[in-house]
Write an enzyme that holds these catalytic residues in place. Structure first.
Site, PDB file in Angstrom:
ATOM      1  N   ASP A 250       0.870  -1.177   0.000  1.00  0.00           N
ATOM      2  CA  ASP A 250       0.000   0.000   0.000  1.00  0.00           C
ATOM      3  C   ASP A 250       0.905   1.224   0.000  1.00  0.00           C
ATOM      4  O   ASP A 250       1.465   1.601   1.041  1.00  0.00           O
ATOM      5  CB  ASP A 250      -0.920  -0.019   1.220  1.00  0.00           C
ATOM      6  CG  ASP A 250      -1.972   1.090   1.166  1.00  0.00           C
ATOM      7  OD1 ASP A 250      -1.830   2.002   0.329  1.00  0.00           O
ATOM      8  OD2 ASP A 250      -2.931   1.033   1.952  1.00  0.00           O
ATOM      9  N   GLU A 252      -0.151   4.186  -1.010  1.00  0.00           N
ATOM     10  CA  GLU A 252      -1.185   5.214  -1.014  1.00  0.00           C
ATOM     11  C   GLU A 252      -1.779   5.354  -2.417  1.00  0.00           C
ATOM     12  O   GLU A 252      -1.069   5.416  -3.413  1.00  0.00           O
ATOM     13  CB  GLU A 252      -0.681   6.556  -0.495  1.00  0.00           C
ATOM     14  CG  GLU A 252      -1.802   7.581  -0.243  1.00  0.00           C
ATOM     15  CD  GLU A 252      -2.900   7.078   0.698  1.00  0.00           C
ATOM     16  OE1 GLU A 252      -3.732   6.270   0.244  1.00  0.00           O
ATOM     17  OE2 GLU A 252      -2.914   7.483   1.882  1.00  0.00           O
ATOM     18  N   ASN A 253      -3.104   5.322  -2.422  1.00  0.00           N
ATOM     19  CA  ASN A 253      -3.893   5.393  -3.654  1.00  0.00           C
ATOM     20  C   ASN A 253      -3.556   4.249  -4.614  1.00  0.00           C
ATOM     21  O   ASN A 253      -3.530   4.425  -5.831  1.00  0.00           O
ATOM     22  CB  ASN A 253      -3.705   6.747  -4.340  1.00  0.00           C
ATOM     23  CG  ASN A 253      -4.172   7.889  -3.467  1.00  0.00           C
ATOM     24  OD1 ASN A 253      -5.237   7.811  -2.854  1.00  0.00           O
ATOM     25  ND2 ASN A 253      -3.366   8.936  -3.381  1.00  0.00           N
ATOM     26  N   GLY A 327      -4.052   4.570   5.470  1.00  0.00           N
ATOM     27  CA  GLY A 327      -3.450   5.795   5.974  1.00  0.00           C
ATOM     28  C   GLY A 327      -4.447   6.854   6.383  1.00  0.00           C
ATOM     29  O   GLY A 327      -4.185   7.663   7.263  1.00  0.00           O
ATOM     30  N   ASP A 328      -5.630   6.869   5.733  1.00  0.00           N
ATOM     31  CA  ASP A 328      -6.668   7.846   6.080  1.00  0.00           C
ATOM     32  C   ASP A 328      -7.686   7.252   7.044  1.00  0.00           C
ATOM     33  O   ASP A 328      -8.798   7.745   7.167  1.00  0.00           O
ATOM     34  CB  ASP A 328      -7.358   8.370   4.823  1.00  0.00           C
ATOM     35  CG  ASP A 328      -8.001   7.257   4.003  1.00  0.00           C
ATOM     36  OD1 ASP A 328      -7.896   6.069   4.396  1.00  0.00           O
ATOM     37  OD2 ASP A 328      -8.611   7.560   2.962  1.00  0.00           O
TER      38      ASP A 328
END
Length: 501
Positions: A250, A252-253, A327-328
């Site tokens: 991961d 991010e995105n 992460g979010d």
């Protein structure tokens, strides 16, 4: 620290050389000791040789651990501190769970004594390094979910080193995070490595069951701001080979299986216990590996260039640490965590192979996909299970209903507490508004000891609420999925037969 040579060479000028016969005897003794230590390391439950645990191995190789987390065992041979903290749901009392011996395994008996007859949550996972990068239930993030809750502490018992230990059974809404940027963890394109031992059978496709580097705050700040290892059935970049689960990165995105996202060479790891490994030099290259934590070595799924999509080359890590979420704070997935560490620098293949060998020596055993603690199911009309709406998230006021029984569903496993309450995912079966009225609906709510949370099994198979004198009831005898449960005058009908399993 350099290791002494096993050979005996002539000394410097002026030194006394050992006689050949004495040298031969010393070599024989050293060889025997080496074989004996090797046998000890390979036996589950045996004493570990000094310097043999994952963070010892990483450190000796020049890539020291900067974070080390486990509810199962020490990851340094010298560690003798707490592994995790458990907090009782009913009274808020807490205690730390440590080790049976330095460098050894968790003292699960202490947890069993402290949490006996009631529910406990894991409310802290201690970092075993000197950096104190401890993990606590995470705050709400920009993903739209609320703050995380701690995992049920007794939900998954397995065996490691011949000892009973507990894993972290993660369901939607469960997750942990460091506070801000963690000490020593890679930022802004620095190299790092991470491994975890997880389950290849308790997995899902939602976002995200991760362990590793994330944003310093629970918000998606762009491509390349994360560097966490994941195991999931998420095929983010098609095509994928098989149905997973796959060890993924991961970043991010995107859940990257290798290359620029898609990697049909990644065939996944579905063993009961999976070693998942990710390393990233932060500038040009990353690698993904997976293996069976019970036997064998690691398979390299990718070892090559970082994604050429914008933002990943170089990386922009922020140095936060997450476990069980994105992460979010995307915390919709499920998974199981036993141990893991993050290291500074780009680990060698040799040290990763040594870490895998040590993991195999632990002798992990037991099912990882079904809650097996003191909880039991409540089976109602039509053979359906008493369930909480919204897939294991369990917020206050969530409807309690009938649903098809699912062995992996955390919110279908209930603890019968000494005060007569029934709890799951750290909240209690509750009558809305503490009402005693006929047909008052049931919900999940914080355990608070009120009369609307007390239940007594009757000889006729019903569950009676003493405060109201009424019984748990499926309206009109309905058995369909989603039937909202209520209390109703006790009448001995099939609609009021609920068996505690």
């Amino acid at each position: 620290m350099s290791r002494p040579s096993s050979s005996v060479a002539s000394g410097p000028p002026g030194s006394t050389r050992r006689p050949a016969r004495l040298r031969a005897r010393l070599l024989s003794v050293l060889a025997a000791l080496g074989l004996a230590l090797g046998a000890l390391v390979g036996l589950p439950g045996a004493a570990q040789a000094a310097g043999s645990l994952p963070c010892d191995l990483y450190g000796d190789a020049g890539t020291p651990c900067v974070a080390a987390h486990s509810t199962v065992r020490a990851l340094f041979s010298s560690y003798n501190g707490p592994l995790y903290r458990v907090t009782r749901v009913l009274d808020g009392a807490a205690t730390d769970i440590g080790l049976l011996a330095p460098g050894g395994y968790a003292d699960a008996g202490r947890q069993d004594t402290f949490c006996g007859g009631t529910s406990c949550r894991i409310t802290r996972i201690y970092d075993q390094t000197s950096r104190h990068n401890d993990l606590n239930p995470g705050p709400a993030g920009t993903a739209g979910m609320g703050a995380d809750r701690g995992a049920d502490a007794s939900e998954l018992a397995v065996t490691a080193g011949g000892h009973k230990v507990y894993g972290i059974f993660t369901s939607p809404g469960v997750g942990y995070r460091s506070t801000g940027a963690a000490s020593g963890v890679a930022v802004n394109g620095q190299p790092e490595g991470v491994y975890m031992v997880a389950s290849g059978t308790h997995v899902g496709s939602a976002c995200c069951f991760d362990y590793g580097n994330a944003e310093s705050t629970p918000a998606d700040t762009g491509n390349g701001h994360m560097d966490a290892v994941s195991i999931a059935t998420t095929c983010y970049f098609a095509p994928c080979t098989g149905s997973g689960p796959w060890v993924e990165a991961d970043l991010e995105n995107g859940m990257f299986q290798g290359d620029n996202g898609s990697n049909t060479a990644n065939r996944g790891n579905n063993s009961t216990y999976v070693t998942a490994v990710l390393k990233n030099n932060g500038q040009t290259r990353y690698a993904l590996k997976g293996g069976n934590s019970q036997s064998g070595g690691l398979t390299t799924w990718w070892d090559g260039g970082l994604p050429t999509r914008g933002g990943y080359k170089p990386m922009h890590q922020e140095g936060g640490i997450i476990l069980g979420t994105g992460g979010d704070n995307s915390n919709w997935n499920m998974g199981t965590f036993f141990e893991g560490a993050m290291v500074a620098g780009y680990p060698s293949d040799a040290v990763e192979n040594a870490v895998q060998a040590n993991i195999v020596s632990v002798g992990y055993s037991g099912q990882t996909n079904v809650p097996n603690g003191p909880q039991g199911t409540i089976t109602g009309p039509g053979g359906k299970c008493v369930d909480v709406a919204a897939d294991d998230t369990g917020v206050n006021g969530a409807a309690v209903q009938l649903w098809d029984c699912q062995s992996y569903a955390e919110d279908q496993h209930w603890t019968h507490n000494p005060d007569g309450s029934l709890s799951t995912i750290s909240r209690c079966l509750d009558v809305v508004g503490n009402s005693s009225a006929n047909d008052a609906k049931l919900e999940l709510y914080d355990c608070n000891g009120v009369g609307g949370q007390k239940w007594v099994q009757q000889a006729d198979g019903s569950l009676r609420n003493p405060q109201s004198g009424r019984c748990l009831d499926a309206p009109g005898g309905a058995t369909g999925n989603g039937t909202r449960l209520q209390i109703h005058d006790c009448n001995g009908s099939a609609a009021q037969k609920f068996a505690l399993g």
